[in-house]
Enzyme design. Structure first.
Site, PDB file in Angstrom:
ATOM      1  N   TYR A  11       1.319  -0.995   0.141  1.00  0.00           N
ATOM      2  CA  TYR A  11      -0.227   0.031  -0.038  1.00  0.00           C
ATOM      3  C   TYR A  11       0.697   1.477   0.414  1.00  0.00           C
ATOM      4  CZ  TYR A  11      -3.382   3.646   1.817  1.00  0.00           C
ATOM      5  OH  TYR A  11      -4.101   4.487   1.082  1.00  0.00           O
ATOM      6  N   LYS A  48       3.790   9.305   8.886  1.00  0.00           N
ATOM      7  CA  LYS A  48       3.541   9.140   9.839  1.00  0.00           C
ATOM      8  C   LYS A  48       4.407   9.778  11.218  1.00  0.00           C
ATOM      9  CE  LYS A  48       1.516   5.029   7.720  1.00  0.00           C
ATOM     10  NZ  LYS A  48      -0.264   4.711   8.625  1.00  0.00           N
ATOM     11  N   ASP A  78       9.120   2.943  -0.315  1.00  0.00           N
ATOM     12  CA  ASP A  78       8.366   3.542   0.285  1.00  0.00           C
ATOM     13  C   ASP A  78       8.253   3.328   1.716  1.00  0.00           C
ATOM     14  OD1 ASP A  78       6.079   4.735   1.976  1.00  0.00           O
ATOM     15  OD2 ASP A  78       4.188   3.770  -0.009  1.00  0.00           O
TER      16      ASP A  78
HETATM   17  C1  LIG Z   1       3.404   2.644   3.256  1.00  0.00           C
HETATM   18  C2  LIG Z   1       2.619   3.316   3.006  1.00  0.00           C
HETATM   19  N1  LIG Z   1       2.385   4.292   1.666  1.00  0.00           N
HETATM   20  C3  LIG Z   1       1.700   5.308   1.769  1.00  0.00           C
HETATM   21  C4  LIG Z   1       0.782   5.625   3.172  1.00  0.00           C
HETATM   22  C5  LIG Z   1      -0.010   6.774   3.261  1.00  0.00           C
HETATM   23  O1  LIG Z   1       0.086   7.697   3.688  1.00  0.00           O
HETATM   24  P1  LIG Z   1      -1.047   8.390   4.382  1.00  0.00           P
HETATM   25  O2  LIG Z   1      -2.414   7.681   4.822  1.00  0.00           O
HETATM   26  O3  LIG Z   1      -0.422   9.425   4.838  1.00  0.00           O
HETATM   27  O4  LIG Z   1      -1.505   9.441   2.989  1.00  0.00           O
HETATM   28  C6  LIG Z   1       0.977   4.222   4.115  1.00  0.00           C
HETATM   29  C7  LIG Z   1       0.041   4.580   5.279  1.00  0.00           C
HETATM   30  O5  LIG Z   1      -1.110   4.223   5.554  1.00  0.00           O
HETATM   31  C8  LIG Z   1       1.711   3.211   3.766  1.00  0.00           C
HETATM   32  O6  LIG Z   1       1.515   2.504   5.144  1.00  0.00           O
HETATM   33  N1  LIG Z   2      -1.205   0.350   7.383  1.00  0.00           N
HETATM   34  C1  LIG Z   2      -2.123   1.210   6.829  1.00  0.00           C
HETATM   35  C2  LIG Z   2      -2.692   2.881   6.780  1.00  0.00           C
HETATM   36  O1  LIG Z   2      -2.307   3.069   8.068  1.00  0.00           O
HETATM   37  C3  LIG Z   2      -3.688   3.209   6.684  1.00  0.00           C
HETATM   38  C4  LIG Z   2      -4.464   3.992   7.599  1.00  0.00           C
HETATM   39  C5  LIG Z   2      -5.580   4.824   6.882  1.00  0.00           C
HETATM   40  O2  LIG Z   2      -5.692   5.269   5.421  1.00  0.00           O
HETATM   41  O3  LIG Z   2      -6.177   5.864   7.407  1.00  0.00           O
END
Ligand SMILES: Cc1ncc(COP(=O)(O)O)c(C=O)c1O
Ligand SMILES: NCC(=O)CCC(=O)O
Length: 481
Positions: free
Chosen positions: A152, A312, A247
């Site tokens: 993701y 994060k 990422d």
């Molecule tokens: C690996 C990774 N990349 C990108 C994102 C996207 O970050 P955000 O939720 O701050 O848009 C997330 C989070 O959820 C993530 O776990």
């Molecule tokens: N591991 C997945 C996420 O951190 C997602 C958080 C979100 O989309 O609110």
């Protein structure tokens, strides 16, 4: 009719708050992962949080293993982080002009991750990966992007295909609303499959702008890279003139001072290969604490990505994320170069203050503690499952871990999305709810990482150990739908 004030939220139950929210917010949530979609029931509405604990609208206290989905490395409302934000707020909320604090945070990011020669701050991880992809296309003049199933990278159009996190939780192939022409620019490969990667580049190499991968995937449960998989991505991309985007939105500054890259490329962490075992534990350096890259990082690094993305932890719980990497690529960004990227609130003074305070506090002892506590928590949960005869495997990437359920997963380990999806996911909902009833908030999906903070300690481990037997029993008694 006399005007009546609505009752203060604290007088409403979680269920009433959820019902009310659903009348004005789609699904009652601002991010689908909060909706308890796969576990069912009512999400807890949070009134406040401190350290390792949440307090919900009904006053119930919960041991928190979600940690705001990653940012809360130090625990919630750390007094020094809150003070830094309050001080920044008193000086003004945002200016739309540069501040010195942004440079200080950029320097701290580079000190930890020297592969980041330049960094630009944005507000979300989604923006960071979106910008990284645009940069890669701008740098190479190519369109195709390779991603891996189950990873993701946020919710930009081109990166939702076979995505992990909420897309996996919902059992969705991707998202409606993504134009076919955009989807056609993304190639999805199975994770940890060196052969598929090689064949993809053999067929389409000259058209590929970048491969984007999570440092260690943590959005289909934890699926650590097999030995040399990241190094192979680096090798193949370099050979074909494509960029490697690592990422680290989730892993960055969480699994160690220099994130996953530090742990694997500098410290030489490697995942145990598949095989039977209860806790699939790869260990970091001999002292048990991940190290800092140091001055000689170029000689020490087994591989170096072109671009990295962060989110994060780098924002300490405030909306801040970053894209960074090699200067010659990063300097293609406007105003220096032709790749446009912007943001009214980018580098927000409040978020910058929270991020800087968090990173300044996140020293070796924090990483050592989070690592040790996460192992203790995984261990008590694993023992309880074992006692109930629930076949499972703890998969781990540094201090991040998740459970893979079922005999197949336990015996062979999960190395890709296909295996993650075919585990006994149906055991998770009753397991999750038994923990919640006992005051422990797990991530509300089997595909998410368990987040431990430096504020978690003996009391939390004990609370989890006390709740674990009934949760394990619920998992043992679960039936497939
Ligand atoms: C690996 C990774 N990349 C990108 C994102 C996207 O970050 P955000 O939720 O701050 O848009 C997330 C989070 O959820 C993530 O776990
Ligand atoms: N591991 C997945 C996420 O951190 C997602 C958080 C979100 O989309 O609110």
């Amino acid at each position: 009719m006399p005007h009546q004030e609505p009752p203060a939220p604290e007088t409403l139950t979680n269920a009433e708050l959820f019902a009310q929210a659903r009348t004005v917010i789609p699904g009652g949530v601002d991010s689908p992962v909060r909706a308890f979609g796969s576990v069912g029931g009512t999400p807890r509405f949070i009134a406040s949080a401190s350290g390792a604990r949440l307090r919900d609208a009904e006053g119930a206290e919960l041991v928190d293993l979600v940690g705001s989905w990653g940012p809360a490395l130090l625990g919630h409302a750390h007094p020094q982080v809150v003070a830094a934000v309050q001080e920044a707020a008193a000086r003004g909320l945002s200016f739309g002009a540069p501040t010195h604090a942004e440079t200080l945070l950029a320097q701290e990011v580079r000190r930890r991750v020297p592969a980041v020669e330049r960094v630009r701050f944005v507000s979300t991880g989604t923006e960071a990966t979106m910008t990284a992809v645009r940069l890669a296309r701008g740098a190479t003049g190519r369109d195709l992007v390779v991603k891996f199933a189950g990873c993701y990278h946020g919710h930009s159009d081109g990166l939702l295909a076979e995505a992990g996190s909420g897309v996996a939780t919902g059992g969705l192939p991707g998202s409606a609303g993504v134009p076919e022409a955009v989807a056609a620019q993304t190639i999805v490969l199975p994770y940890n499959d060196t052969q598929a990667l090689g064949e993809c580049f053999a067929a389409q190499g000259p058209r590929i702008a970048a491969v984007i991968c999570e440092g260690a995937p943590a959005n289909m449960g934890i699926v650590p890279p097999l030995e040399d998989f990241n190094a192979e991505i680096r090798r193949v991309t370099a050979e074909h003139g494509a960029l490697m985007i690592l990422d680290e939105v989730l892993t960055g500054f969480r699994v160690g001072p220099a994130g996953w890259w530090g742990l694997e490329a500098i410290d030489g962490w490697s995942a145990p290969q598949s095989g039977a075992g209860r806790a699939d534990d790869g260990a970091p350096g001999p002292a048990g604490a991940p190290s800092w890259p140091g001055q000689d990082w170029r000689e020490r690094a087994a591989w170096v990505p072109d671009l990295l993305t962060f989110g994060k932890v780098v924002g300490g719980g405030m909306p801040l994320a970053a894209v960074g990497g090699r200067a010659e690529v990063m300097d293609l960004l406007a105003p220096l170069g032709p790749v446009y990227q912007a943001g009214t609130l980018s580098g927000s003074p409040l978020a910058t203050a929270a991020g800087l305070a968090t990173l300044q506090l996140a020293d070796d002892s924090v990483y050592r503690r989070v690592e040790a506590t996460s192992r203790a928590i995984a261990d008590v949960v694993s023992r309880a499952l074992e006692a109930q005869g629930v076949a499972h495997r703890v998969q781990r990437a540094g201090s991040l871990f998740s459970l893979m359920l079922g005999q197949e997963a336990a015996e062979r380990g999960v190395v890709d999305y296909e295996a993650a999806r075919t585990q006994e996911t149906w055991r998770y909902a009753p397991f999750f709810h038994a923990f919640l009833e006992a005051g422990v908030a797990l991530p509300p999906s089997v595909f998410e990482a368990w987040f431990v903070s430096a504020a978690h300690g003996e009391a939390e481990i004990e609370a989890i150990a006390a709740a674990a037997p009934s949760a394990a029993r619920a998992a043992a008694q679960a039936q497939p739908a």
